[in-house]
Structures are given as structure tokens and as C-alpha cells.
Design a protein around this motif. Structure first.
Motif, PDB file in Angstrom:
ATOM      1  N   THR A 158       4.997  10.927 -17.545  1.00  0.00           N
ATOM      2  CA  THR A 158       4.581  11.906 -16.575  1.00  0.00           C
ATOM      3  C   THR A 158       4.254  11.273 -15.036  1.00  0.00           C
ATOM      4  N   ALA A 159       3.483  10.148 -15.479  1.00  0.00           N
ATOM      5  CA  ALA A 159       3.002   9.443 -13.890  1.00  0.00           C
ATOM      6  C   ALA A 159       4.257   8.995 -13.254  1.00  0.00           C
ATOM      7  N   ARG A 160       5.497   8.480 -14.121  1.00  0.00           N
ATOM      8  CA  ARG A 160       6.517   8.149 -13.468  1.00  0.00           C
ATOM      9  C   ARG A 160       7.247   9.306 -12.524  1.00  0.00           C
ATOM     10  N   ARG A 161       7.576  10.348 -13.661  1.00  0.00           N
ATOM     11  CA  ARG A 161       8.129  11.649 -12.900  1.00  0.00           C
ATOM     12  C   ARG A 161       7.429  11.869 -11.655  1.00  0.00           C
ATOM     13  N   ARG A 162       6.141  12.134 -11.600  1.00  0.00           N
ATOM     14  CA  ARG A 162       5.351  12.462 -10.573  1.00  0.00           C
ATOM     15  C   ARG A 162       5.500  11.481  -9.379  1.00  0.00           C
ATOM     16  N   LEU A 163       5.486  10.253  -9.541  1.00  0.00           N
ATOM     17  CA  LEU A 163       5.539   9.199  -8.602  1.00  0.00           C
ATOM     18  C   LEU A 163       6.921   9.455  -8.088  1.00  0.00           C
ATOM     19  N   ASP A 164       8.135   9.380  -8.809  1.00  0.00           N
ATOM     20  CA  ASP A 164       9.540   9.744  -8.349  1.00  0.00           C
ATOM     21  C   ASP A 164       9.582  10.789  -7.439  1.00  0.00           C
ATOM     22  N   ALA A 165       8.906  12.112  -7.809  1.00  0.00           N
ATOM     23  CA  ALA A 165       8.896  13.281  -6.887  1.00  0.00           C
ATOM     24  C   ALA A 165       8.289  12.895  -5.716  1.00  0.00           C
ATOM     25  N   LEU A 166       7.070  12.422  -5.815  1.00  0.00           N
ATOM     26  CA  LEU A 166       6.257  11.964  -4.578  1.00  0.00           C
ATOM     27  C   LEU A 166       7.037  11.251  -3.386  1.00  0.00           C
TER      28      LEU A 166
ATOM     29  N   VAL B  32       4.860  10.145  -0.157  1.00  0.00           N
ATOM     30  CA  VAL B  32       4.139   9.036  -0.100  1.00  0.00           C
ATOM     31  C   VAL B  32       5.240   7.881   0.168  1.00  0.00           C
ATOM     32  N   ARG B  33       4.902   7.155   1.383  1.00  0.00           N
ATOM     33  CA  ARG B  33       5.712   5.751   1.559  1.00  0.00           C
ATOM     34  C   ARG B  33       5.127   4.710   1.254  1.00  0.00           C
ATOM     35  N   PHE B  34       5.849   3.441   1.309  1.00  0.00           N
ATOM     36  CA  PHE B  34       5.016   2.136   0.942  1.00  0.00           C
ATOM     37  C   PHE B  34       5.397   1.291   2.216  1.00  0.00           C
ATOM     38  N   ASP B  35       4.273   0.640   2.190  1.00  0.00           N
ATOM     39  CA  ASP B  35       4.060  -0.429   3.381  1.00  0.00           C
ATOM     40  C   ASP B  35       3.610  -1.750   2.894  1.00  0.00           C
ATOM     41  N   ILE B  36       3.612  -2.723   3.718  1.00  0.00           N
ATOM     42  CA  ILE B  36       2.660  -3.807   3.519  1.00  0.00           C
ATOM     43  C   ILE B  36       1.576  -4.074   4.317  1.00  0.00           C
ATOM     44  N   ASP B  37       0.510  -4.754   3.823  1.00  0.00           N
ATOM     45  CA  ASP B  37      -0.433  -5.109   4.640  1.00  0.00           C
ATOM     46  C   ASP B  37      -0.347  -6.769   4.908  1.00  0.00           C
TER      47      ASP B  37
ATOM     48  N   TYR C   9       3.280  17.852   3.887  1.00  0.00           N
ATOM     49  CA  TYR C   9       3.242  18.971   4.860  1.00  0.00           C
ATOM     50  C   TYR C   9       1.884  19.775   5.078  1.00  0.00           C
ATOM     51  N   GLY C  10       1.461  19.600   6.416  1.00  0.00           N
ATOM     52  CA  GLY C  10       0.345  20.235   6.827  1.00  0.00           C
ATOM     53  C   GLY C  10      -0.867  19.096   6.715  1.00  0.00           C
ATOM     54  N   MET C  11      -0.744  17.683   6.362  1.00  0.00           N
ATOM     55  CA  MET C  11      -1.502  16.985   6.508  1.00  0.00           C
ATOM     56  C   MET C  11      -1.687  16.663   8.175  1.00  0.00           C
ATOM     57  N   GLU C  12      -3.112  16.446   8.596  1.00  0.00           N
ATOM     58  CA  GLU C  12      -3.204  15.807   9.754  1.00  0.00           C
ATOM     59  C   GLU C  12      -3.639  14.628  10.121  1.00  0.00           C
ATOM     60  N   GLN C  13      -3.269  13.845  11.181  1.00  0.00           N
ATOM     61  CA  GLN C  13      -3.743  12.584  11.554  1.00  0.00           C
ATOM     62  C   GLN C  13      -4.153  12.460  12.795  1.00  0.00           C
ATOM     63  N   TRP C  14      -5.442  11.782  12.950  1.00  0.00           N
ATOM     64  CA  TRP C  14      -6.081  11.981  14.250  1.00  0.00           C
ATOM     65  C   TRP C  14      -6.456  10.636  14.729  1.00  0.00           C
ATOM     66  N   PHE C  15      -6.635  10.099  15.971  1.00  0.00           N
ATOM     67  CA  PHE C  15      -6.868   8.940  16.502  1.00  0.00           C
ATOM     68  C   PHE C  15      -8.167   9.146  17.360  1.00  0.00           C
ATOM     69  N   PHE C  16      -9.238   8.352  17.175  1.00  0.00           N
ATOM     70  CA  PHE C  16     -10.226   8.445  18.079  1.00  0.00           C
ATOM     71  C   PHE C  16     -10.730   7.252  18.841  1.00  0.00           C
TER      72      PHE C  16
ATOM     73  N   VAL D 289       0.919  -1.293  -0.180  1.00  0.00           N
ATOM     74  CA  VAL D 289      -0.013   0.064  -0.015  1.00  0.00           C
ATOM     75  C   VAL D 289       0.942   1.181  -0.149  1.00  0.00           C
ATOM     76  N   GLY D 290       0.204   2.274  -0.636  1.00  0.00           N
ATOM     77  CA  GLY D 290       1.204   3.528  -0.612  1.00  0.00           C
ATOM     78  C   GLY D 290       0.283   4.419   0.316  1.00  0.00           C
ATOM     79  N   VAL D 291       1.078   5.039   1.130  1.00  0.00           N
ATOM     80  CA  VAL D 291       0.790   5.802   2.534  1.00  0.00           C
ATOM     81  C   VAL D 291       0.962   7.109   2.042  1.00  0.00           C
ATOM     82  N   PRO D 292      -0.117   8.054   1.911  1.00  0.00           N
ATOM     83  CA  PRO D 292       0.357   9.660   1.891  1.00  0.00           C
ATOM     84  C   PRO D 292       0.783  10.288   2.867  1.00  0.00           C
ATOM     85  N   GLU D 293       1.626  11.063   2.874  1.00  0.00           N
ATOM     86  CA  GLU D 293       2.001  12.013   3.964  1.00  0.00           C
ATOM     87  C   GLU D 293       2.604  13.305   3.423  1.00  0.00           C
TER      88      GLU D 293
END
Length: 320
Positions: free
Chosen positions: A208-216, A222-227, A61-68, A55-59
Motif C-alpha cells: 500500500t505504501a508503494r502504491r501511495r508513493l507511486d500515486a503521489l 511530491v518530487r525529488f531533489d538532492i541537497d 493543489y492549494g498548497m501555498e509557499q511564501w518567502f519572507f 529529499v522529497g519535496v511536497p507540492e
């Protein structure tokens, strides 16, 4: 989930994907000492079984994460958890503490969507008896090299280093644009989606998609993890731990906590406790030994509370 037993090569492949979920099969094969076709077949088998997903996990600047943390009447907890799992802005949802409590993580895109849930929807939900919100201040991810202990076998340190990606640079102080968000949405469902699929979602060319992904990736947006389904690696007991730590010991406690083998992630948070962690253990006895040993030796800990998970309704943004 289809029943699958992991052999040594499977465990090494899973570990490789933990280090870099987007690594090519050829690159992984070179590290594992097998062909890229063998890696592709093994991955397809594990993915089709429902036991493994990248899975790709977006992160950004300014993105908030909350736990309820929601407590309710016993008959209401499961329906509340199911409703939260259906929301597009929730990331994981667990039913815990014998089925009378819900833990939820959310990543709102805007303050308006955050406030709609935090100030509107949840306070007005019937039969919620207690509601606590924790804002993530800093998240901690374990070093992928430690995953070998979870798997019971995997890559050696040199092999991990051969697959590591360079650390990201400081992210830009702007959120991703619409095309980037479209790419991130696809990666949230399948972190190994091909450039053609990413391009189709973003409405651009494959290059372009490849360049955008490389920049992200380079900017840490974005970081990648496993489920990985716990049954595959004989994990029977998962829980959240809420720790109270002396303020002058918080940094040291967090840095030590994330090196503990059972810890999936940790976070410094606002709220009545200032450090939380998700942990996985083989069984209840292993959980007991962990709580009485490594947790008790953390610097500055004045108390903790444990909430064992009894049902996972959503993880990594996908319904369980």
C-alpha cells in the motif's frame, strides 16, 4: 561534514540522483556502466559524509509557499534566523547581506498556520525593522540536464533521458490524507527511504505504501531533489536575486532565467519585485560576471537587487 573529493563516477552518480532521486541502484548502475553494488557503496559514502542527501519535496493543489525577507538590528538577525529554522513549517532559512537580514521560505499546511506566522508571530517579534512577504505564484525548476555545468562533469543528454520520470499528470484538487502526509514527512528527511519505513510511518502494508508513493509521484504531489553541499563542487558564493520585470515580459524572462547555469530555482512572486531566483557561483567574480552579463540581457528587466548568503541555517526542511 567529512571531507570528500568527488571523482568522475561520483559526479555522474550525483547527476543521476538529480534526475531521479528514487531511481534504483540497479537502474542507475545500468546507465553509469557499473554494478548496483558499486552505486550503493558510492551513495552510502557520500550520504554518510553529510555532503549529499535526497529529499522529497511536497507540492499539491492549494498548497501555498511564501518567502519572507526580514531586516533587523544587527544583534538580532542570527537569533531570529535560528528561531525560524526551528519551526516545522519553514523550508529554508538563510542569513544574508552581511548578517543583518534573514530570508526564509515557508510551506504552511493551513491558512491558520500561515496567518499565525505572517500576521501574528513575525510582526510582534522585537527588533525586526522591516518585513516583506512574497507569495510564490509559480515556481521554476531547472532542467536536470543543465546540472552537468554545476558539477563540472556528469551525464550526457541520452543518459539523462534514460533516467527521466514521465511528467506528472494534473494533481487532484484535494490535499493528501493523513497516511500520505506521514509518507511525505519521511521522504522530507530521506527521499530514498524504503517502503518498509514508509509503511511503518503511514500504518499500512508495504504494498500500500508503494502504491501511495507511486500515486503521489504520478500526480506531482511530491518530487525529488538532492541537497548537495556546495563545498563538494567548489561553490563559494550563493545569493538571492530580486528582479523587477515588465509585466508583459515576465513569462519570457522567467523561461530564460531558469535556463541560466547558476540558477538553482526561480519563482514568479507577489510583492515589490515580481521575479526571484537563487543562484550559486564559484566565487564573487563569477557572480559579478553573471550579474553584468546574462541577468542584464533578460527581457523586460528594469532593476534588480542581490542578497548574498553568509550562513545557511536550514535547507530542504532540515537544519544546516
Amino acid at each position: 561534514m567529512e571531507s570528500v573529493a568527488l571523482d568522475r563516477l561520483d559526479r555522474r552518480l550525483v547527476h543521476a540522483l538529480k534526475v531521479d532521486g528514487r531511481a534504483s541502484f540497479a537502474r542507475i548502475g545500468a546507465v553509469l556502466g557499473v554494478s548496483d553494488q558499486t552505486v550503493a557503496r558510492r551513495y552510502a559514502r557520500l550520504r554518510s559524509s553529510g555532503g549529499l542527501r535526497v529529499v522529497g519535496v511536497p507540492e499539491w493543489y492549494g498548497m501555498e509557499q511564501w518567502f519572507f525577507r526580514l531586516r533587523s538590528t544587527p544583534d538580532a538577525a542570527a537569533p531570529i534566523a535560528e528561531a525560524l529554522a526551528r519551526r516545522t513549517d519553514t523550508y529554508w532559512v538563510h542569513l544574508v547581506s552581511g548578517g543583518s537580514e534573514v530570508l526564509c521560505s515557508t510551506r504552511p499546511d493551513t491558512r491558520a498556520s500561515r496567518d499565525a506566522l505572517l500576521l501574528g508571530k513575525l510582526p510582534r517579534t522585537p527588533r525586526i525593522t522591516d518585513f516583506t512577504a512574497y507569495q510564490l505564484l509559480r515556481g521554476y525548476e531547472p532542467d536536470p540536464a543543465l546540472f552537468v555545468h554545476r558539477l563540472g562533469g556528469g551525464l550526457d543528454p541520452d543518459e539523462v533521458d534514460a533516467l527521466r520520470q514521465p511528467p506528472p499528470v494534473d494533481p487532484p484538487h484535494t490535499a493528501p490524507d493523513a497516511a500520505d502526509r506521514a509518507i511525505l514527512a519521511v521522504l522530507g528527511r530521506d527521499g530514498r527511504a524504503g517502503h518498509a519505513e514508509l509503511a511503518g510511518a503511514a500504518g499500512c502494508s508495504e504494498s500500500t505504501a508503494r502504491r501511495r508513493l507511486d500515486a503521489l509521484r504520478a500526480s506531482g504531489q511530491v518530487r525529488f531533489d538532492i541537497d548537495l553541499v556546495n563545498d563538494l563542487i567548489e561553490i563559494d558564493t550563493t545569493a538571492m536575486i530580486f528582479l523587477s520585470v515588465l509585466p508583459n515580459q515576465l513569462f519570457a524572462a522567467a523561461d530564460e532565467l531558469i535556463r541560466h547555469h547558476p540558477v538553482n530555482f526561480a519563482a514568479a512572486v507577489t510583492g515589490p519585485t515580481n521575479l526571484i531566483a537563487s543562484i550559486s557561483c564559484p566565487d564573487a567574480r563569477a557572480l559579478y560576471e553573471y550579474l553584468g552579463g546574462p541577468i542584464g540581457r533578460l527581457p523586460g528587466v528594469t532593476g534588480y537587487e542581490t542578497a548574498p548568503s553568509v550562513r545557511v541555517l536550514k535547507r530542504h526542511g532540515q537544519l544546516g
